[in-house]
Write a protein that holds these residues in place. Structure first.
Motif, mmCIF file in Angstrom:
data_model
loop_
_atom_site.group_PDB
_atom_site.id
_atom_site.type_symbol
_atom_site.label_atom_id
_atom_site.label_comp_id
_atom_site.label_asym_id
_atom_site.label_seq_id
_atom_site.Cartn_x
_atom_site.Cartn_y
_atom_site.Cartn_z
ATOM 1 N N MET A 1 0.841 -1.201 0.000
ATOM 2 C CA MET A 1 0.000 0.000 0.000
ATOM 3 C C MET A 1 0.878 1.254 0.000
ATOM 4 O O MET A 1 0.587 2.228 -0.692
ATOM 5 C CB MET A 1 -0.917 -0.009 1.216
ATOM 6 N N PHE B 1 3.819 1.356 -1.255
ATOM 7 C CA PHE B 1 4.417 1.396 -2.589
ATOM 8 C C PHE B 1 3.491 2.130 -3.565
ATOM 9 O O PHE B 1 3.925 2.972 -4.343
ATOM 10 C CB PHE B 1 4.696 -0.028 -3.095
ATOM 11 N N ILE B 2 2.182 1.816 -3.487
ATOM 12 C CA ILE B 2 1.218 2.478 -4.382
ATOM 13 C C ILE B 2 1.179 3.973 -4.093
ATOM 14 O O ILE B 2 1.191 4.798 -5.013
ATOM 15 C CB ILE B 2 -0.188 1.844 -4.234
ATOM 16 N N LEU B 3 1.174 4.313 -2.798
ATOM 17 C CA LEU B 3 1.191 5.728 -2.418
ATOM 18 C C LEU B 3 2.420 6.404 -3.015
ATOM 19 O O LEU B 3 2.346 7.506 -3.572
ATOM 20 C CB LEU B 3 1.191 5.837 -0.890
ATOM 21 N N SER C 1 4.013 5.498 -5.705
ATOM 22 C CA SER C 1 3.871 5.660 -7.170
ATOM 23 C C SER C 1 3.042 6.878 -7.513
ATOM 24 O O SER C 1 3.331 7.575 -8.485
ATOM 25 C CB SER C 1 3.229 4.447 -7.834
ATOM 26 N N ALA D 1 9.609 1.144 0.614
ATOM 27 C CA ALA D 1 8.474 0.858 -0.281
ATOM 28 C C ALA D 1 7.995 2.144 -0.945
ATOM 29 O O ALA D 1 7.712 2.172 -2.146
ATOM 30 C CB ALA D 1 7.340 0.207 0.501
ATOM 31 N N GLY E 1 8.277 2.963 -4.826
ATOM 32 C CA GLY E 1 7.059 3.293 -5.553
ATOM 33 C C GLY E 1 7.209 4.596 -6.299
ATOM 34 O O GLY E 1 6.828 4.708 -7.470
ATOM 35 N N LEU E 2 7.808 5.578 -5.623
ATOM 36 C CA LEU E 2 8.016 6.881 -6.245
ATOM 37 C C LEU E 2 8.866 6.730 -7.507
ATOM 38 O O LEU E 2 8.528 7.244 -8.577
ATOM 39 C CB LEU E 2 8.700 7.814 -5.234
ATOM 40 N N GLY F 1 6.903 4.854 -10.197
ATOM 41 C CA GLY F 1 5.862 5.711 -10.779
ATOM 42 C C GLY F 1 6.461 6.703 -11.758
ATOM 43 O O GLY F 1 5.968 6.887 -12.877
#
Lengths: 396, 170
Positions: free
Chosen positions: A123, A125-127, A129, B114, B118-119, B122
């Motif tokens: 979760m 990780f998604i944040l 991204s 994480a 993710g950053l 993305g």
């Protein structure tokens, strides 16, 4: 012929399909173990090569599936999305993603999958991204120029390397088999498993045989077009192939009668077509046979499709290609346009008839030679087949 | 008891079939990061519409996509992924809230890692026009040079950087 969207499946129904495909995608990823970062990064530290096995197998099956659908004429590859090549952005973007992969332990698809079963790290990780995308969006003017650089469009890898599709498919499969074998050995070494990674048990032999068979089968599906073009170079084969012929007089008569059941496909060069074309004829090419929209025209029921070219031999070859592709109701113009011109358009009554049949024929030709050139003059050429459907826009 | 994972070759085979079906039906491949992008765009345009109208990236996105950013193929697909993975987790008894991390690090480090990962992912997926699903996997199936180059860069990069971050995992 695929893709089924948008004409067979509407764009709205496509969203429901997206949902169903997503459910299957998520379930397969989760079942494969992609919902835990430990398994995913195992790929980079050598203790678990699951990702490589799943990913490479899926890629190969996908590749062979699409090659086969194309080969048997079920899919128009000119309409499917081919990720465009932007050299610099692909490399730099890929490297950044690679760095993100080892630090974060997920990629976007797997993070969604892991978050669904309650992985808190996923979760975050998604944040992350979302923040990364925001960052890209806010600073877009700074890297816009780079983002747009090195554009080669939707090129395909076998063209880039200048080899045939079959050869590339064979090489990729061989590399995959080698990778499966080598990584099993590495994996066991790192996990200190004493048993040899590859044993000559029926199971492993079976797997290897299937793999080799798949690799070799790449050559069973060459692009269909080149195979057919080669086939019609055999004169004996061409001459023995039964093709219905239409004589100039019949064609002329049906044109004059404005026969709605007649479709004329003109295979001459487009320049020649523009200069002179028969009424209601359409300019067509062999490439059109392999495209989704043009070949619909050939499949209309209760129509007689006449192929015309300058000479009969060319017509014969093209008609054989079409018949081999499964199109029916195909006839060719006897003697080609050349004979049509000399017998009808430029008819001169210098011969005197020797019997009744000739007398009627010559009479008809004389009439046709005055009517048809007039019809040609007043006719607005239809041109090439209209292709409205555009390549699907895809990608992330 | 958690059920064992599926045989990787079988999972790959099924995934490949799904990919072929997707291309045959829709003409496009699978994806993931695009959905997160749509959600981000939708969030920004509804929270700060004026800012979105001023920013070139959002402008270009709304120009190219009529209607809500959420009405996109990938958003529906990713909602499906959530459902599918949840059902699979339920069936195989793998549903629980956990924070997985390597033996040598604390939860805080994992969370930070994480988010950073993710950053980067993305950001990189925007630059590379797709992630592991949209560019690498789907690109390989359609033999796209762009997709395969991105794939090589992702996995090559990950191997190149893996050594420096081994403490996070081993």
């Amino acid at each position: 012929m695929g893709p089924l969207v948008p004409d067979i499946i509407s764009n709205d129904l496509n969203f429901i399909i997206a949902l169903v495909i997503g459910v299957l995608f998520g379930a397969i990823l989760e079942q494969a173990g992609f919902s835990t970062s430990k398994k995913l990064v195992g790929l980079f530290y050598g203790y678990d090569f699951t990702v490589l096995r799943v990913f490479f197998t899926a890629g190969l099956v996908g590749m062979f599936g699409i090659i086969m659908l194309d080969h048997f004429g079920y899919l128009d590859v000119n309409l499917i999305y081919i990720n465009p090549l932007f050299v610099g952005p692909a490399i730099v973007g890929g490297l950044i993603m690679g760095l993100g992969f080892v630090i974060g332990g997920f990629c976007p698809g797997t993070s969604v999958c892991a978050a669904a079963i309650g992985k808190i790290d996923a979760m975050y990780f998604i944040l992350g991204s979302v923040i990364g995308i925001l960052l890209f969006a806010e600073g877009y003017p700074l890297w816009e120029e780079f983002y747009m650089s090195g554009n080669y469009g939707g090129v395909r890898i076998f063209n880039t390397f200048g080899m045939t599709q079959s050869l590339f498919a064979f090489l990729l499969t061989s590399v995959a088999l080698l990778a499966f074998w080598a990584t099993s050995i590495i994996e066991n070494k790192i996990n200190k498993i004493k048993k040899p990674a590859v044993r000559l048990t029926p199971y492993y032999i079976g797997l290897a045989v299937v793999g080799v068979f798949i690799a070799v089968s790449a050559f069973m599906f060459p692009p269909k077009k080149s195979g057919l073009l080669e086939k019609v170079e055999n004169i004996e084969f061409v001459n023995s192939y039964p093709i219905k012929e239409m004589v100039s007089d019949e064609l002329a008569y049906r044109i004059m009668e404005n026969d709605k059941r007649l479709q004329i496909f003109d295979f001459r060069k487009y320049d020649e077509y523009k200069e002179m074309s028969l009424p209601n004829s359409i300019s067509f090419s062999i490439d059109n046979f392999f495209e989704k929209e043009p070949n619909k025209l050939l499949s209309i029921r209760h129509k007689t499709n006449v192929f015309i070219a300058n000479d009969e031999m060319t017509e014969r070859k093209i008609a054989i290609i079409a018949k081999e592709l499964g199109y029916s109701n195909i006839e060719i113009l006897k003697g080609g346009i050349n004979e049509f011109k000399s017998e009808i358009i430029n008819y001169t009554d210098d011969k005197s008839p020797t019997n009744r049949v000739e007398e009627t024929t010559f009479k008809f030709r004389k009439r046709a030679s005055s009517v048809i050139p007039e019809m040609i003059k007043n006719n607005k050429p239809v041109g090439k087949v209209v292709k409205k459907q555009k390549r699907v826009v895809g990608g992330c | 008891m958690q059920t064992k994972y599926m045989n990787p070759y079988l999972a790959g085979f099924l995934l490949g079939l799904l990919l072929v079906a997707t291309v045959y039906i829709t003409g496009r491949g699978l994806g993931a990061s695009g959905a997160i992008k749509s959600i981000t765009v939708e969030a920004v345009t509804s929270v700060a519409p004026e800012h979105a109208a001023d920013t070139k990236f959002f402008q270009e996105y709304t120009d190219a996509h009529a209607g809500s950013a959420l009405k996109s193929w990938l958003v529906f697909e990713v909602v499906g992924v959530l459902i599918g993975a949840f059902i699979s987790g339920l069936v195989s008894d793998r549903l629980n809230f956990t924070l997985e991390h390597g033996p040598k690090i604390k939860s805080g480090v994992r969370i930070f890692g994480a988010m950073t990962g993710g950053l980067l992912f993305g950001f990189g997926a925007q630059l590379g026009r797709g992630c592991t699903s949209g560019a690498a996997l789907s690109g390989m199936a359609v033999l796209s040079t762009g997709g395969i180059l991105t794939m090589v860069a992702i996995f090559g990069g990950a191997y190149a950087f893996a050594y420096f971050f081994r403490k996070l995992w081993l």
